[in-house]
Design a protein around this motif. Structure first.
Motif, PDB file in Angstrom:
ATOM      1  N   ARG A 116      -5.343  26.229  77.549  1.00  0.00           N
ATOM      2  CA  ARG A 116      -3.996  25.776  77.204  1.00  0.00           C
ATOM      3  C   ARG A 116      -4.061  24.741  76.073  1.00  0.00           C
ATOM      4  O   ARG A 116      -3.256  24.775  75.149  1.00  0.00           O
ATOM      5  N   LEU A 117      -5.027  23.831  76.161  1.00  0.00           N
ATOM      6  CA  LEU A 117      -5.173  22.838  75.100  1.00  0.00           C
ATOM      7  C   LEU A 117      -5.550  23.506  73.781  1.00  0.00           C
ATOM      8  O   LEU A 117      -5.031  23.168  72.726  1.00  0.00           O
ATOM      9  N   ARG A 118      -6.486  24.461  73.861  1.00  0.00           N
ATOM     10  CA  ARG A 118      -6.935  25.116  72.629  1.00  0.00           C
ATOM     11  C   ARG A 118      -5.791  25.819  71.934  1.00  0.00           C
ATOM     12  O   ARG A 118      -5.747  25.893  70.704  1.00  0.00           O
ATOM     13  N   ARG A 119      -4.871  26.345  72.729  1.00  0.00           N
ATOM     14  CA  ARG A 119      -3.776  27.129  72.133  1.00  0.00           C
ATOM     15  C   ARG A 119      -2.599  26.267  71.709  1.00  0.00           C
ATOM     16  O   ARG A 119      -1.627  26.800  71.190  1.00  0.00           O
ATOM     17  N   MET A 120      -2.636  24.967  71.959  1.00  0.00           N
ATOM     18  CA  MET A 120      -1.527  24.115  71.508  1.00  0.00           C
ATOM     19  C   MET A 120      -1.517  24.103  69.998  1.00  0.00           C
ATOM     20  O   MET A 120      -2.563  24.030  69.349  1.00  0.00           O
ATOM     21  N   GLN A 121      -0.334  24.191  69.434  1.00  0.00           N
ATOM     22  CA  GLN A 121      -0.226  24.401  67.999  1.00  0.00           C
ATOM     23  C   GLN A 121       0.361  23.185  67.305  1.00  0.00           C
ATOM     24  O   GLN A 121       1.159  22.448  67.876  1.00  0.00           O
ATOM     25  N   ALA A 122      -0.026  23.046  66.054  1.00  0.00           N
ATOM     26  CA  ALA A 122       0.530  21.970  65.226  1.00  0.00           C
ATOM     27  C   ALA A 122       2.010  22.232  64.971  1.00  0.00           C
ATOM     28  O   ALA A 122       2.487  23.368  65.091  1.00  0.00           O
ATOM     29  N   SER A 125       1.659  28.744  73.781  1.00  0.00           N
ATOM     30  CA  SER A 125       1.379  29.425  75.047  1.00  0.00           C
ATOM     31  C   SER A 125       2.644  29.845  75.771  1.00  0.00           C
ATOM     32  O   SER A 125       2.630  30.813  76.519  1.00  0.00           O
TER      33      SER A 125
END
Lengths: 327, 270
Positions: free
Chosen positions: B21-27, B140
């Protein structure tokens, strides 16, 4: 020395934009590089570095004047003796940065500018952190590290790619894990201190280089000797004994060999680990090279999950301690 | 060191965990320019457009006419009609993949759609689907809206794009997938992140008539763009889950048009 050795050259075979968000002078004599690529996040420190690659301009430079204007408001101006400056955005909107390289009597020698957007901290992450505080069960173990990664380094770890594409996202997950762990092991302040110490030794202000490179540098904690083995033409690939007592001596010999490289090569290695963008990109390149060497043909999904993660475990050991001789 | 290395690898054992979930958080999206031109960009990276449309020009014209005519829908409240009238829709078919610079530059008013196939050597896989979502910085979770009346009242239905794309790819009766930006989230920073995917081979399966294929293609594009504007599936409308029902409805309902209007206003504000 106004223009330090560490800001006198962009690493060979790299461009300023490989290090961060860059603005390069039309005449190529200097470049401004931002650690964080737009959008910047309000309240989070960003570092700017000016490289002066022209010897004549470097000789004339006596100070750097930084002028920042948020959303067209009153400009804020500061002068520094060297070409590095930190700034924390204060509000959402647009930040305009102008840096002037000043010579004798304050005469402008060159000017660089960069416009960046400023946004609030990542809403999704802050919601997650807030929810975790209020609920039992696993949550974000270190919110500050999560904030650093997602607000500052997000475009960098999301952009990593293998030279030979493969199915799955194991590589990207692995790199993210290493970046996260690197940020978790030492605070951003501690990493900055270490990088400043390395810079001081390269700029001739201390003689502690061999000891300093015993620690990994920058956000991923890259050991310069390992980086020098992966980049062509620097150090031969040298494995270290696994037993700690034998490894310590071999590691020191390796660091001595590193220190014996040319000054320009050492400066290049430093700058590649100094900037988060190139640090993360180089970390990915190192991990891929280690996988190719020790587990050729193994997809990163299998590296992560196959054999109970033993291959991943060894890749990380090679990255952090080695490369190691496997017996 | 053992505990450190084990910690990193355990971090990524499963896919449905906090790390992922953290990896997929977007700018955050870049601020909009305030422009009112809506760019619908259809990328034919697998060279399947010709299987779906015998006249690309006719499809382009039909879609532009449809969307630019939304403001003239009978019974649309005048305020919403006026609002929709300020927007111009431009449809472009691009016979290649998007570039990294294009993807990084997609803004509030860009609606990228990809034409895919699940057959042959270039088959669209779930890995490729996830990679496409990541390349477009799709978060996500997002949400779609279901109109509860014709005055703009809606309820939200959460949508998990990565799970949705994994489910949709192998399903032969699911011709397309439309992912909206996070329009309904207060202070959303990812409004600009939207994406459509159409599996042309499933769309045309068993359909020999080139005319019928093209009709299907246009209808499915309208449907998936409806999702990209934030619409949920609604029975007995163009947004019905089943194609056989979708094709009976030439236009969006008033409630659905209010969603389009609201979304475009949100996007135009940047």
């Amino acid at each position: 020395m106004t223009v330090r050795k560490t800001e006198s050259r962009v690493p060979a075979n790299f461009q300023a934009s490989d290090l961060g968000e860059a603005s390069v002078a039309a005449d190529g004599r200097c470049a401004l590089i931002s650690f964080v690529t737009s959008p910047l996040v309000v309240g989070r420190e960003n570092v700017y570095v000016v490289f002066v690659t022209d010897a004549g301009l470097a000789a004339a430079a006596e100070s750097f004047e930084w002028t920042l204007t948020e959303n067209g408001g009153p400009p804020e101006t500061q002068t520094t003796p060297q070409g590095e400056f930190s700034y924390q955005p204060k509000a959402d909107g647009v930040l305009e940065l102008v840096v002037r390289i000043l010579g004798a009597g304050g005469a402008e020698q060159a000017s660089l500018s960069l416009e960046q957007e400023m946004v609030s901290p990542n809403v999704e992450l802050e919601t997650l952190i807030g929810e975790a505080r209020n609920q039992p069960g696993p949550g974000v173990s270190n919110p500050d590290v999560a904030r650093e990664l997602i607000n500052d380094h997000n475009p960098y770890y999301q952009a990593v790619a293998l030279h030979t594409p493969e199915a799955g996202d194991g590589f990207q997950r692995f790199v993210f894990g290493v970046v996260f762990d690197g940020a978790l092991q030492r605070t951003a302040a501690a990493r900055k201190r270490h990088l400043d110490e390395l810079a001081a030794s390269l700029n001739g202000q201390s003689a502690d280089f061999v000891n300093l490179v015993g620690k990994g540098a920058g956000v991923c904690g890259i050991r310069l000797a390992l980086l020098a083995m992966i980049l062509p033409g620097l150090l031969d690939f040298t494995e270290l004994p696994e037993p700690f007592d034998k490894r310590a001596l071999a590691d020191e010999q390796l660091r001595q060999a590193l220190a014996a490289l040319g000054e320009e090569q050492l400066i290049d290695l430093y700058n590649l680990v100094r900037f988060p963008k190139s640090n993360i990109e180089r970390c990915a390149a190192i991990l891929e090279a280690l996988r190719d060497r020790y587990f050729p043909g193994t997809n990163f999904n299998d590296v992560l999950t196959g054999m109970s993660g033993t291959r991943a475990h060894w890749l990380i050991r090679h990255f952090k301690e080695g490369p190691l001789i496997r017996t | 060191m053992g505990s450190v290395t084990r910690k990193i690898t355990n971090f990524f054992r499963g896919k449905d965990d906090l790390a992922e979930r953290l990896r997929r958080m977007q700018a955050a999206c870049r601020a909009g320019t305030g422009g009112h031109t809506v760019f619908i960009k259809v990328f034919d990276r697998k060279n399947v457009l010709g299987d779906a449309a015998h006249s690309v020009g006719a499809v382009q014209l039909e879609l532009e006419t449809f969307f630019n005519g939304l403001s003239a829908t009978p019974s649309l409240p005048p305020f919403q009609a006026q609002n929709l009238q300020t927007f111009t829709f431009v449809v472009t078919f691009i016979t290649r993949d998007s570039t990294r610079a294009e993807r990084d530059g997609f803004g509030m008013m860009d609606f990228p759609v990809y034409l895919e196939t699940t057959e042959g050597s270039r088959a669209f896989t779930t890995d490729e689907g996830e990679a496409l979502l990541m390349a477009h910085k799709i978060p996500s979770t997002t949400a779609v809206f279901i109109p509860t009346d014709e005055e703009g009242t809606v309820r939200h239905e959460p949508l998990e794009p990565y799970a949705a794309v994994e489910k949709f790819i192998p399903k032969s009766i699911a011709f397309g997938l439309g992912i909206p930006g996070t329009y309904g989230v207060p202070h959303s920073q990812t409004n600009c992140r939207k994406l459509g995917i159409i599996k042309v081979n499933h769309l045309i399966a068993g359909v020999n008539s080139v005319v019928t294929r093209q009709e299907r293609f246009v209808v499915v594009l309208k449907h998936e763009l409806g999702h990209m504007f934030g619409m949920a599936h609604v029975p007995l409308t163009i947004m019905d889950e089943n194609y056989d029902e979708v094709v009976k409805h030439p236009s969006y309902t008033i409630g659905q048009l209010l969603i389009v209007s609201g979304t475009l206003s949100t996007l135009a504000q940047g």
